[in-house]
Motif scaffolding. Structure first.
Motif, mmCIF file in Angstrom:
data_model
loop_
_atom_site.group_PDB
_atom_site.id
_atom_site.type_symbol
_atom_site.label_atom_id
_atom_site.label_comp_id
_atom_site.label_asym_id
_atom_site.label_seq_id
_atom_site.Cartn_x
_atom_site.Cartn_y
_atom_site.Cartn_z
ATOM 1 N N GLN A 1 60.207 144.396 -70.962
ATOM 2 C CA GLN A 1 61.571 144.201 -70.451
ATOM 3 C C GLN A 1 62.511 145.338 -70.836
ATOM 4 O OE1 GLN A 1 62.659 140.424 -72.144
ATOM 5 N NE2 GLN A 1 61.413 139.264 -70.695
ATOM 6 N N GLY A 2 62.077 146.165 -71.774
ATOM 7 C CA GLY A 2 62.974 147.169 -72.332
ATOM 8 C C GLY A 2 63.660 146.581 -73.552
ATOM 9 N N PRO B 1 62.632 149.826 -69.794
ATOM 10 C CA PRO B 1 61.621 148.839 -69.406
ATOM 11 C C PRO B 1 60.249 149.466 -69.215
ATOM 12 C CG PRO B 1 63.631 148.481 -68.152
ATOM 13 C CD PRO B 1 63.834 149.739 -68.957
ATOM 14 N N ARG B 2 59.220 148.746 -69.637
ATOM 15 C CA ARG B 2 57.818 149.146 -69.551
ATOM 16 C C ARG B 2 57.520 150.359 -70.428
ATOM 17 N NH1 ARG B 2 55.628 145.710 -66.044
ATOM 18 N NH2 ARG B 2 53.670 146.586 -66.728
#
Ligand code: HEC
Length: 71
Positions: free
Chosen positions: A43-44, A50-51
């Protein structure tokens, strides 16, 4: 995958990013539990996008990389 993506931030460039092999920095992170860590990467988390910028990484990949970085 670590070298290609995560190492851009997790090899000491960013002071807030826990560095590979820095067990003291990883201990409190690991204490949150692996599921939480994988979720945070996906999700960060704060300054991490994110990722972790790895679009093709799967949850198992994140788990393996986290273990690699924390040893
Ligand atoms: C653009 C820079 C950047 C990249 C790329 C990046 N990270 Fe991060 N990561 C960070 C930063 C900064 C933090 C610390 C966030 C904080 O706690 O302030 C962090 C924290 C983490 C944490 C700890 C999260 C927590 O809950 O404490 C994990 C796990 C992690 N990264 C895994 C990865 C993995 C796996 C990759 C590669 C797929 C990756 N990161 C790629 C910047 C990055």
């Amino acid at each position: 995958m670590y070298n290609r993506v995560c190492a851009a931030c997790h090899a000491g460039q960013l002071p807030t990013a826990p560095e590979r092999g820095d067990q003291a920095a990883w201990a409190p992170r690991l204490a949150q539990g692996m599921d939480t860590l994988v979720q945070h990467v996906t999700q960060g988390f704060k300054a991490m996008p994110p990722r972790g910028l790895c679009m093709e990484c799967r949850a198992e990949d994140y788990q393996a990389i986290i273990i690699l970085m924390s040893e």
